[in-house]
Design a protein around this motif. Structure first.
Motif, short mmCIF file in Angstrom:
data_model
loop_
_atom_site.label_atom_id
_atom_site.label_comp_id
_atom_site.label_asym_id
_atom_site.label_seq_id
_atom_site.Cartn_x
_atom_site.Cartn_y
_atom_site.Cartn_z
N PHE A 194 0.83 -1.21 0.00
CA PHE A 194 0.00 0.00 0.00
C PHE A 194 0.86 1.26 0.00
CE2 PHE A 194 -2.51 -3.31 2.07
CZ PHE A 194 -3.68 -3.26 1.33
N PRO A 195 1.68 1.46 -1.03
CA PRO A 195 2.56 2.63 -1.04
C PRO A 195 1.82 3.95 -1.11
CG PRO A 195 2.63 1.49 -3.15
CD PRO A 195 1.87 0.61 -2.22
N ARG A 196 0.60 3.96 -1.63
CA ARG A 196 -0.16 5.20 -1.69
C ARG A 196 -1.00 5.40 -0.44
NH1 ARG A 196 -3.53 5.03 -7.05
NH2 ARG A 196 -4.15 7.11 -6.32
N VAL A 197 -1.66 4.36 0.01
CA VAL A 197 -2.54 4.47 1.17
C VAL A 197 -1.76 4.89 2.41
CG1 VAL A 197 -4.06 3.18 2.73
CG2 VAL A 197 -4.19 2.80 0.25
N PHE A 198 -0.58 4.32 2.59
CA PHE A 198 0.23 4.60 3.77
C PHE A 198 1.48 5.41 3.43
CE2 PHE A 198 -2.07 0.72 5.12
CZ PHE A 198 -2.68 1.23 6.26
N PHE A 199 1.38 6.26 2.41
CA PHE A 199 2.56 7.00 1.99
C PHE A 199 3.16 7.87 3.10
CE2 PHE A 199 4.78 10.45 -0.36
CZ PHE A 199 5.73 9.66 -0.98
N PRO A 200 2.38 8.64 3.86
CA PRO A 200 2.99 9.42 4.95
C PRO A 200 3.71 8.54 5.96
CG PRO A 200 0.75 10.15 4.52
CD PRO A 200 0.93 8.88 3.76
#
Length: 727
Positions: A194-200
């Motif tokens: 999930f590189p976008r969902v959990f990017f922060p």
């Protein structure tokens, strides 16, 4: 479809159907199971909710209303000061060889999977985002993961350990390795889904990793191999941290009104890494300072043997139960079994070395060969000891995480992917991280395309040899080069025709390299070296961490120079852009679909990749660059591919070598018949590119003839390198 414009928007969440949730609940809810499932190939949709809620249960993404920890300014220096780990207060430990060996066994899951949370950071939806490009550079600068790190392998071999196979079920079931290390490794793998969902959180997690010391640090009198491994790590990470810090600064600058929330999530990711690292470090040091008791070692050894012992001991009883009943119990009660065994007649308490138990494993004994010499020594050590403790030594301040973290079911409003046209399917495939339910539809699309390609393809040669393969490629290349004629007059196609053709290719070229975006999943398989070659091609397509060399960025700038205004590729407005013809999405939808299954369709992917890389060589691109220059259109994207796809050492060479390597492995492991069968699969993948682009090619010609373009179509094709049409 409601995705906002930024690919890393603040509140992205994946959508899971009830069916996927029901399948996900078949997995045991722990880090070991998730580790084993994710390290395979990541092609199962049910893994996504499993991984997502595992991260959620570890408090990733949970923000706090406390803003006292905000940096005074949002510059790199202030962010760096706020995200710095404290120096470890643990004193060095002088470890024996046995203790070093135990430490190496424990840390393997964590070291083998770092920094895998970054390997999918640059995918089609994010391939033009500066922060993602920067983190891809961090991944590249970190060097090889421990799985392929020669220094780590040398360290293991010198300590008398085998190179582990992390994909094997035996590795995940190895009770010798504490579960805390599998939890940490599973978290690293899950974040990579999930590189976008959990990017922060990934941003903070990465900075903490760059700032942390190795779990193996602090071992005094360490062997040279450990020194080399640790020094390599120290040399790599300092250069990566500033890149990650700058990525955070640039990312925060994109969300002026949401900086506080994002900062809290970034620090949550930083703390997430720190807490899991410290949890594992405490456990590791506790094992070193308080060595495993003889009883604990014996209990673990018997636990590993229990499953294989079932069915052989139903007539042998211990305290009223058959041994089969003892061994079949899940989980096996090693402590209770040893306690019962210690009270039985199998043990001679006055002279433990003469215990009947040991005679069972001697030559001509009923269980000769069941235990290794090390296993027998373990039993003898237990028999000669005085300890009766079986409990693991707890870590100070340790609170076990919750295990029942997967909700009963998901929603029932996920899209009906099977009924979509290619435009809509393209959108969901670009955003597959958010819609894992699209994967079965993607697989059916790939299978259908390959079946069609198989019906209309004819092998250039049936029995594969390297010589025949090389000759075939050389013949294709020579034919293209001999057909090239430099531009001597005004191009037959008008400038408007080229501009229109460039617009039609945007769905494909803005996703350049997408068919290889998940090749890194092969990292832990038998085809790791092949996966590395394919990943090298993908890294080149996306710029190797340098925005100016990123092919989608180059193409976007070309579009801007021609005043072709398109939404971001991940946005639903992109696929609904009225300027596109419908078939412009045929090829990229297929490429995106097959990218999700690099393990299942590896031979077909190898053939498809070769077709794509060869399509940019020869007369087509040489002449195209000249014609674009004639009309004042920047030919950079063409020239980049002409150069990088070369047959000497470029992408075409890498593609050919990957096929040779793959078929060598098949021949070695399965024989010549299997090799030829896989060659047919490779060639079917090669032909699938033309199959996928057939409608697009016809539509381009028809629409061109119907449009009031200046000039007439002479049969020369449009700019269609990535559509595979070498007319």
């Amino acid at each position: 479809m409601h995705e906002p414009a930024d690919p890393f928007a603040l509140h992205l969440k994946p959508a899971f159907s009830k069916a996927v949730y029901r399948t996900a609940r078949q997995y045991r809810q722990n880090g070991r199971t998730l580790f084993h499932a994710l390290i395979q190939d990541g092609e199962e949709p049910a893994l996504y909710p499993f991984a997502y809620h595992f991260i959620e249960s570890r408090q990733a993404g949970k923000t706090s209303s406390d803003s006292t920890g905000l940096p005074s300014r949002w510059d790199s220096e202030s962010i760096l000061q706020a995200l710095t780990l404290q120096e470890s207060t643990f004193p060095p430990i002088t470890a024996t060889l046995a203790q070093l060996r135990d430490a190496l066994v424990q840390v393997q899951p964590v070291l083998l999977t770092e920094p895998c949370w970054l390997r999918n950071i640059l995918q089609t939806a994010t391939n033009q985002a500066p922060a993602a490009i920067a983190l891809s550079a961090v991944y590249a600068s970190s060097g090889a993961m421990a799985a392929s790190d020669k220094a780590f392998q040398a360290l293991l071999l010198n300590a008398g350990l085998e190179i582990p196979d992390p994909c094997s079920s035996a590795f995940a079931r190895n009770e010798t390795i504490d579960s805390r290390f599998f939890d940490f490794a599973a978290l690293q793998l899950a974040l990579g889904q999930f590189p976008r969902v959990f990017f922060p959180e990934i941003l903070g997690f990465t900075v903490a990793w760059c700032d942390s010391r190795s779990l193996l640090e602090g071992l005094a009198n360490d062997p040279p191999e450990l020194t080399i491994y640790l020094q390599r790590r120290r040399n790599r990470l300092p250069s990566a941290k500033p890149i990650a810090i700058d990525a955070i600064r640039d990312y925060l600058a994109r969300f002026e009104s949401g900086k506080t929330t994002l900062w809290q999530r970034i620090t949550a990711g930083f703390d997430l890494y720190r807490k899991h690292f410290e949890r594992c470090e405490r456990r590791l040091r506790d094992r070193l300072e308080n060595p495993e008791t003889a009883a604990q070692a014996a209990a673990k050894m018997l636990t590993e043997k229990a499953q294989g012992a079932c069915g052989h001991h139903r007539h042998v009883r211990l305290e009223g139960r058959s041994l089969d009943d003892w061994f079949a119990e899940q989980p096996f009660d090693g402590k209770g079994f040893l306690a019962a065994l210690h009270r039985s007649a199998y043990i001679n308490r006055q002279n433990p070395a003469a215990s009947p138990l040991l005679k069972l494993f001697e030559f001509e004994g009923p269980m000769f060969g069941v235990l290794t010499e090390a296993d027998r020594d373990c039993l003898k050590y237990w028999l000669s000891g005085e300890d009766a403790g079986f409990e693991e030594v707890p870590c100070p301040g340790e609170t076990p995480p919750e295990t029942d973290w997967l909700p009963a079911e998901g929603g029932d409003d996920t899209p009906a992917f099977g009924k979509m046209n290619r435009r809509e399917l393209y959108h969901y495939l670009v955003n597959a991280e958010l819609y894992p339910d699209v994967l079965p539809t993607a697989r059916r699309l790939v299978e259908r395309m390959l079946r069609t390609a198989g019906r209309f393809s004819r092998l250039p040669f049936a029995n594969y040899t390297h010589r025949a393969f090389t000759n075939h490629i050389d013949t294709l290349y020579r034919r293209e080069m001999q057909a090239y004629e430099p531009l001597a007059e005004k191009p037959r196609l008008s400038r408007r025709a080229y501009v229109w053709g460039i617009e039609q290719l945007a769905p494909a070229i803005l996703a350049d390299g997408c068919w290889l975006q998940h090749a890194s999943r092969l990292e832990f398989t038998a085809y790791a070296a092949i996966g590395a070659s394919l990943s090298k091609i993908y890294d080149d397509e996306t710029g190797n961490g340098t925005e100016a060399q990123n092919h989608p960025v180059i193409y976007r700038r070309l579009l801007d120079s021609l005043h072709i205004d398109l939404p971001p590729i991940h946005d639903p407005a992109f696929c609904h852009h009225p300027g596109f013809i419908d078939s412009a999405f045929d090829i990229p939808a297929y490429l995106l679909a097959i990218s999700q299954f690099p393990a299942s369709f590896l031979p077909e992917l190898l053939g498809l990749n070769l077709a794509i890389e060869l399509s940019g060589l020869g007369r087509i691109y040489l002449r195209l660059a000249e014609e674009l220059e004639f009309w004042g259109i920047d030919p950079k994207i063409v020239k980049v591919h002409t150069s990088i796809d070369n047959l000497a050492s470029g992408h075409a060479a890498l593609a050919g070598n990957a096929i040779r390597h793959y078929l060598d492995q098949i021949a070695t492991g399965q024989g010549e018949t299997a090799k030829n069968a896989h060659w047919r699969r490779i060639y079917r993948g090669y032909c699938s590119l033309a199959t996928a682009g057939r409608t697009f090619k016809i539509a381009l010609a028809v629409r061109y003839l119907c449009k009031p373009f200046q000039g007439r179509c002479s049969g020369r094709h449009f700019f269609v390198r990535r559509s595979g049409q070498n007319a």
